[in-house]
Enzyme design. Structure first.
Site, PDB file in Angstrom:
ATOM      1  N   ASN A  59      -2.480   3.739  -6.225  1.00 49.06           N
ATOM      2  CA  ASN A  59      -3.047   2.386  -6.202  1.00 49.06           C
ATOM      3  C   ASN A  59      -3.981   2.228  -7.401  1.00 49.06           C
ATOM      4  O   ASN A  59      -5.005   2.911  -7.471  1.00 49.06           O
ATOM      5  CB  ASN A  59      -3.805   2.209  -4.870  1.00 49.06           C
ATOM      6  CG  ASN A  59      -4.539   0.881  -4.794  1.00 49.06           C
ATOM      7  OD1 ASN A  59      -4.436   0.038  -5.681  1.00 49.06           O
ATOM      8  ND2 ASN A  59      -5.300   0.704  -3.726  1.00 49.06           N
ATOM      9  N   VAL A  60      -3.642   1.328  -8.324  1.00 49.91           N
ATOM     10  CA  VAL A  60      -4.451   1.200  -9.545  1.00 49.91           C
ATOM     11  C   VAL A  60      -5.868   0.678  -9.251  1.00 49.91           C
ATOM     12  O   VAL A  60      -6.772   0.830 -10.075  1.00 49.91           O
ATOM     13  CB  VAL A  60      -3.784   0.296 -10.619  1.00 49.91           C
ATOM     14  CG1 VAL A  60      -2.496   0.910 -11.157  1.00 49.91           C
ATOM     15  CG2 VAL A  60      -3.572  -1.128 -10.115  1.00 49.91           C
ATOM     16  N   SER A 138      -2.149 -13.577 -18.309  1.00 48.70           N
ATOM     17  CA  SER A 138      -1.272 -14.685 -17.913  1.00 48.70           C
ATOM     18  C   SER A 138      -1.798 -15.953 -18.568  1.00 48.70           C
ATOM     19  O   SER A 138      -3.006 -16.074 -18.811  1.00 48.70           O
ATOM     20  CB  SER A 138      -1.301 -14.864 -16.396  1.00 48.70           C
ATOM     21  OG  SER A 138      -0.714 -16.092 -16.035  1.00 48.70           O
ATOM     22  N   TYR A 151      -6.529 -15.342  -9.058  1.00 48.63           N
ATOM     23  CA  TYR A 151      -5.592 -14.790 -10.045  1.00 48.63           C
ATOM     24  C   TYR A 151      -6.022 -15.177 -11.465  1.00 48.63           C
ATOM     25  O   TYR A 151      -6.058 -14.331 -12.375  1.00 48.63           O
ATOM     26  CB  TYR A 151      -4.190 -15.315  -9.728  1.00 48.63           C
ATOM     27  CG  TYR A 151      -3.080 -14.771 -10.589  1.00 48.63           C
ATOM     28  CD1 TYR A 151      -2.548 -13.506 -10.364  1.00 48.63           C
ATOM     29  CD2 TYR A 151      -2.533 -15.544 -11.622  1.00 48.63           C
ATOM     30  CE1 TYR A 151      -1.511 -13.014 -11.140  1.00 48.63           C
ATOM     31  CE2 TYR A 151      -1.494 -15.064 -12.394  1.00 48.63           C
ATOM     32  CZ  TYR A 151      -0.982 -13.802 -12.158  1.00 48.63           C
ATOM     33  OH  TYR A 151       0.047 -13.326 -12.935  1.00 48.63           O
ATOM     34  N   ALA A 153      -8.990 -15.986 -12.505  1.00 50.05           N
ATOM     35  CA  ALA A 153     -10.227 -15.265 -12.860  1.00 50.05           C
ATOM     36  C   ALA A 153      -9.894 -13.834 -13.279  1.00 50.05           C
ATOM     37  O   ALA A 153     -10.427 -13.318 -14.270  1.00 50.05           O
ATOM     38  CB  ALA A 153     -11.187 -15.260 -11.680  1.00 50.05           C
ATOM     39  N   LYS A 155      -7.097 -12.711 -14.544  1.00 48.44           N
ATOM     40  CA  LYS A 155      -6.345 -12.673 -15.804  1.00 48.44           C
ATOM     41  C   LYS A 155      -7.212 -13.089 -16.998  1.00 48.44           C
ATOM     42  O   LYS A 155      -6.991 -12.625 -18.125  1.00 48.44           O
ATOM     43  CB  LYS A 155      -5.089 -13.546 -15.694  1.00 48.44           C
ATOM     44  CG  LYS A 155      -4.069 -13.015 -14.679  1.00 48.44           C
ATOM     45  CD  LYS A 155      -3.576 -11.621 -15.044  1.00 48.44           C
ATOM     46  CE  LYS A 155      -2.507 -11.104 -14.112  1.00 48.44           C
ATOM     47  NZ  LYS A 155      -2.043  -9.762 -14.484  1.00 48.44           N
TER      48      LYS A 155
HETATM   49  P1  NAP Z   1       6.123  -8.173  -9.387  1.00 51.27           P
HETATM   50  O1  NAP Z   1       7.582  -8.372  -9.570  1.00 51.27           O
HETATM   51  O2  NAP Z   1       5.473  -8.720  -8.158  1.00 51.27           O
HETATM   52  O3  NAP Z   1       5.817  -6.585  -9.511  1.00 51.27           O
HETATM   53  C1  NAP Z   1       4.491  -6.135  -9.365  1.00 51.27           C
HETATM   54  C2  NAP Z   1       4.424  -4.654  -9.683  1.00 51.27           C
HETATM   55  O4  NAP Z   1       3.061  -4.230  -9.568  1.00 51.27           O
HETATM   56  C3  NAP Z   1       5.228  -3.789  -8.720  1.00 51.27           C
HETATM   57  O5  NAP Z   1       5.757  -2.703  -9.432  1.00 51.27           O
HETATM   58  C4  NAP Z   1       4.166  -3.303  -7.733  1.00 51.27           C
HETATM   59  O6  NAP Z   1       4.494  -2.078  -7.105  1.00 51.27           O
HETATM   60  C5  NAP Z   1       2.993  -3.125  -8.675  1.00 51.27           C
HETATM   61  N1  NAP Z   1       1.703  -3.112  -8.000  1.00 51.27           N
HETATM   62  C6  NAP Z   1       1.116  -4.106  -7.289  1.00 51.27           C
HETATM   63  N2  NAP Z   1      -0.061  -3.718  -6.831  1.00 51.27           N
HETATM   64  C7  NAP Z   1      -0.255  -2.442  -7.257  1.00 51.27           C
HETATM   65  C8  NAP Z   1      -1.302  -1.489  -7.090  1.00 51.27           C
HETATM   66  N3  NAP Z   1      -2.410  -1.773  -6.411  1.00 51.27           N
HETATM   67  N4  NAP Z   1      -1.147  -0.274  -7.660  1.00 51.27           N
HETATM   68  C9  NAP Z   1      -0.033   0.038  -8.345  1.00 51.27           C
HETATM   69  N5  NAP Z   1       0.985  -0.822  -8.537  1.00 51.27           N
HETATM   70  C10 NAP Z   1       0.865  -2.051  -7.997  1.00 51.27           C
HETATM   71  O7  NAP Z   1       5.296  -8.774 -10.613  1.00 51.27           O
HETATM   72  P2  NAP Z   1       5.798  -9.299 -12.055  1.00 51.27           P
HETATM   73  O8  NAP Z   1       6.144 -10.726 -11.920  1.00 51.27           O
HETATM   74  O9  NAP Z   1       6.762  -8.357 -12.640  1.00 51.27           O
HETATM   75  O10 NAP Z   1       4.420  -9.246 -12.866  1.00 51.27           O
HETATM   76  C11 NAP Z   1       4.013  -8.125 -13.633  1.00 51.27           C
HETATM   77  C12 NAP Z   1       2.687  -8.455 -14.305  1.00 51.27           C
HETATM   78  O11 NAP Z   1       2.848  -9.607 -15.136  1.00 51.27           O
HETATM   79  C13 NAP Z   1       1.568  -8.782 -13.327  1.00 51.27           C
HETATM   80  O12 NAP Z   1       0.337  -8.297 -13.833  1.00 51.27           O
HETATM   81  C14 NAP Z   1       1.558 -10.286 -13.316  1.00 51.27           C
HETATM   82  O13 NAP Z   1       0.327 -10.806 -12.925  1.00 51.27           O
HETATM   83  C15 NAP Z   1       1.901 -10.590 -14.771  1.00 51.27           C
HETATM   84  N6  NAP Z   1       2.467 -11.929 -14.979  1.00 51.27           N
HETATM   85  C16 NAP Z   1       3.616 -12.311 -14.319  1.00 51.27           C
HETATM   86  C17 NAP Z   1       4.116 -13.591 -14.537  1.00 51.27           C
HETATM   87  C18 NAP Z   1       5.383 -14.082 -13.874  1.00 51.27           C
HETATM   88  O14 NAP Z   1       5.696 -15.276 -14.037  1.00 51.27           O
HETATM   89  N7  NAP Z   1       6.138 -13.247 -13.174  1.00 51.27           N
HETATM   90  C19 NAP Z   1       3.432 -14.466 -15.376  1.00 51.27           C
HETATM   91  C20 NAP Z   1       2.265 -14.051 -16.002  1.00 51.27           C
HETATM   92  C21 NAP Z   1       1.795 -12.767 -15.792  1.00 51.27           C
HETATM   93  P3  NAP Z   1       5.398  -2.049  -5.748  1.00 51.27           P
HETATM   94  O15 NAP Z   1       6.796  -2.386  -6.180  1.00 51.27           O
HETATM   95  O16 NAP Z   1       5.279  -0.662  -5.253  1.00 51.27           O
HETATM   96  O17 NAP Z   1       4.816  -3.088  -4.840  1.00 51.27           O
END
Ligand code: NAP
Length: 242
Positions: A59-60, A138, A151, A153, A155
């Site tokens: 857990n990060v 983000s 979220y 805040a 980011k």
């Molecule tokens: P996602 O599909 O929901 O995947 C999230 C990942 O983070 C998963 O691998 C999850 O692990 C891991 N995770 C969550 N909580 C954790 C914790 N406490 N410790 C370790 N690992 C943890 O998200 P995504 O859309 O790919 O987003 C990736 C990043 O990009 C995030 O930081 C998100 O805020 C950012 N972002 C996303 C978007 C978008 O539109 N998708 C836009 C802007 C920014 P598990 O699989 O084990 O749960």
């Protein structure tokens, strides 16, 4: 090539980043919170590029867990060259109705996790006098978003941390940058109501969502020597949304 840690590498953007950095020739540590099987599948795809890949669950948001994981990685493979702080969560809700634990969970994972990993791995990179740290912010951290005060805040905090760390670590050869994606296809955006998705698409100049690979390409650039004079920057990739 180098050793890369990708937090949240089991799915979505983190999985695409892991595969891209493997294709670039780096050995990959894929972190996840719980979906170990999915992370193992990503590791297999990484290995197909002829590099080493391992999965580590922690857990990060937990500082001691980050310390223990990074210590193990260092003992097994050596000092990481690349850290990608990608793990993130959402707990959306309007500000006036948001529960303190909704706020705390998002900030401790999305910003606390970046602090934990950047401090622990950054210290090792400083001693090695090289390294690249890339964190996922983000566009919401720049523009704000109704229903995402927690979220946004977290980011925005990632941007402040990135710029400060870049100033502190630059003299030791460690570069620190961020990527601020817009609306990217992943589990995180899949769960949004159709109405919200339609509204988002209307705001995007390119009239489409981004793909995880399009974010992975930017991370690959920032991690590479092609970006050897780039630090303290936030690269927005949102198809012209903000
Ligand atoms: P996602 O599909 O929901 O995947 C999230 C990942 O983070 C998963 O691998 C999850 O692990 C891991 N995770 C969550 N909580 C954790 C914790 N406490 N410790 C370790 N690992 C943890 O998200 P995504 O859309 O790919 O987003 C990736 C990043 O990009 C995030 O930081 C998100 O805020 C950012 N972002 C996303 C978007 C978008 O539109 N998708 C836009 C802007 C920014 P598990 O699989 O084990 O749960």
């Amino acid at each position: 090539m180098g050793i890369a840690i990708v937090t949240g590498g089991s799915r979505g953007i983190g999985a695409a980043i892991s595969e891209k950095l493997a294709a670039d020739g780096h050995d990959i540590v894929i972190n996840c919170a719980s979906s170990v099987e999915k992370a193992e599948a990503v590791a297999e795809k990484c290995r197909a590029h002829g590099v080493k890949a391992m999965v580590k669950q922690w857990n990060v948001a937990d500082y001691a867990a980050c310390e223990a994981a990074v210590k193990e990685i260092k003992e097994e493979w050596g000092v990481p060259d690349i850290l990608v702080n990608n793990a993130g969560i959402t707990r959306d809700g309007l500000l006036v109705r948001m529960k303190p634990d909704q706020f705390d969970a998002v900030v401790s994972t999305n910003l606390g996790g970046v602090f934990n990993m950047t401090q622990i791995v950054g210290a090792m990179m400083m001693r090695a006098k090289k390294g690249a740290i890339i964190s996922l912010s983000s566009v919401v951290g720049i523009s704000g978003n109704a229903g995402q005060a927690n979220y946004a805040a977290s980011k925005a905090g990632v941007i402040g941390l990135t710029k400060s760390a870049a100033k502190e670590l630059g003299a030791r050869g460690v570069r620190v940058n961020a990527v601020a994606p817009g609306f990217i296809e992943s589990d995180m955006t899949d769960v949004l109501p159709e109405e919200v998705k339609k509204n988002m698409l209307g705001q995007i100049a390119m009239k489409r969502c981004g793909k995880p690979e399009e974010i992975a390409n930017i991370v690959s650039f920032l991690a590479s020597d092609a970006a050897s004079y780039v630090t303290g920057q936030v690269i927005v990739a949102d198809g012209g949304m903000i």
